[in-house]
Enzyme design. Structure first.
Site, PDB file in Angstrom:
ATOM      1  N   LYS A  48      10.554   7.585  -8.740  1.00  0.00           N
ATOM      2  CA  LYS A  48      10.056   8.541  -7.746  1.00  0.00           C
ATOM      3  C   LYS A  48      10.858   9.837  -7.814  1.00  0.00           C
ATOM      4  CE  LYS A  48       8.418   4.817  -4.770  1.00  0.00           C
ATOM      5  NZ  LYS A  48       8.693   3.916  -3.641  1.00  0.00           N
ATOM      6  N   GLN A  92      13.239   2.953   0.903  1.00  0.00           N
ATOM      7  CA  GLN A  92      12.672   1.993  -0.051  1.00  0.00           C
ATOM      8  C   GLN A  92      12.790   0.567   0.501  1.00  0.00           C
ATOM      9  OE1 GLN A  92      11.135   2.735  -3.080  1.00  0.00           O
ATOM     10  NE2 GLN A  92      10.649   0.557  -3.129  1.00  0.00           N
ATOM     11  N   ASP A 115       5.672   8.089   3.157  1.00  0.00           N
ATOM     12  CA  ASP A 115       5.167   6.770   2.765  1.00  0.00           C
ATOM     13  C   ASP A 115       3.935   6.399   3.596  1.00  0.00           C
ATOM     14  OD1 ASP A 115       5.836   5.072   0.762  1.00  0.00           O
ATOM     15  OD2 ASP A 115       7.471   4.058   1.811  1.00  0.00           O
TER      16      ASP A 115
END
Ligand code: NAD
Length: 283
Positions: A48, A92, A115
């Site tokens: 990412k 994460q 997200d």
């Protein structure tokens, strides 16, 4: 059989974003937070961060020890929320057991929730309001649209009901006017339910769960699963999805693993980062 490859679709998203970024008077900043050294999380976060920089975004990874108490992580999120230079925050998962992921999601400023998993964005999505959308489901829909797979009025069966993939994908498929079935570990007669699908999306995390008998001939199959089943002699992880390879003989179209939904997830994260920045900053 049509191979629904992710990279060309991700590239189309990046081309759109480059055009937008060229007109923006600032560089959006993404902050990814990782706890501990889970090898899959390390790999995803690196991917990412690298892709964000390649696109020309500013990106930083904050790494904390696996034993970090929840309060310390929440305090860090509060600092990122308050920092006007931070446009997107991603923590994460999976997280170590002392940290409740739902508590973390509730702490993230919904305007910076790249997200798309906070309660506000999840609720807005279900209400059909503009939202930062969960990256993997948004990537699945974008992928299907790119390959001109029709969704309106069609039977879409999603296997897996997580907050991360299955549930938000159901909301997005409803928005596309599909008839949606959300199947899960307690579903009776899964093969029969799956055979109803014009479009079957599988997000479970079990290699070989979907066999050819579970797929109606000509159906479109999207394999979200990522399972590590060993290592190559060069030390690389061997990845497979949830769909048995023989399904390629009955499906009309299928996403490969790797190289299908995975690249779309990263592309939609960066899409959300640019979108969040433009919303919050008003330019
Ligand atoms: P999860 O463990 O949170 O959820 C799994 C779901 O599968 C649950 O809802 C459960 O009810 C269902 N399930 C479990 N066993 C089942 C069975 N035998 N039959 C039917 N349903 C069953 O997982 P998740 O976070 O949603 O991830 C699912 C998979 O997708 C994993 O392999 C994960 O690595 C992968 N994933 C891929 C991407 C990507 O970018 N491609 C992104 C996120 C997750």
């Amino acid at each position: 059989m049509l191979r629904l490859a992710g990279p060309p679709v991700a590239e189309a998203v990046y081309a759109e974003l480059r055009a937008l970024l060229a007109q923006m008077p600032y560089v959006p900043h993404l902050r990814v937070v990782r706890l501990g050294d889970d090898p899959a999380s390390v790999a995803y976060v690196r991917l990412k961060d690298r892709q964000a920089r390649r696109l020309g975004l500013s990106s930083q990874v904050d790494v904390f020890p696996a034993g970090t108490p929840q309060e310390a992580l929440l305090a860090h999120i509060a600092r990122l929320n308050a920092d006007p230079g931070v446009d997107g925050i991603l923590v994460q998962s999976p997280l170590p057991p002392q940290v409740d992921f739902n508590a973390v999601l509730q702490a993230i400023d919904p305007q910076k929730d790249v997200d798309g998993l906070t309660p506000l964005n999840t609720g807005r999505l279900w209400m059909g309001l503009e939202a930062l959308e969960s990256c993997t489901p948004a990537g699945v829909v974008r992928l299907l649209k790119h390959y001109r797979i029709p969704l309106a009025g069609r039977e879409v069966v999603i296997v897996g009901r997580s907050n991360l993939v299955g549930k938000p994908l159901a909301a997005l498929m409803l928005r596309e006017n599909a008839t949606v079935t959300l199947a899960h570990s307690r579903t009776h007669n899964l093969p029969e339910v799956c055979r109803r699908a014009d479009v079957l999306v599988v997000a479970v995390g079990r290699p070989g769960l979907i066999t050819p008998e579970m797929v109606r001939p000509g159906a479109v199959v999207v394999d979200v699963g990522i399972n590590r089943v060993g290592q190559s002699p060069e030390g690389r992880d061997i990845l497979v999805g949830d769909v048995a390879p023989e399904v390629a003989q009955v499906a009309s179209a299928l996403t490969p693993v790797p190289g299908g939904v995975g690249p779309m997830t990263v592309a939609m994260l960066l899409y959300n980062t640019v979108k969040a920045a433009r919303w919050r900053r008003g330019v």
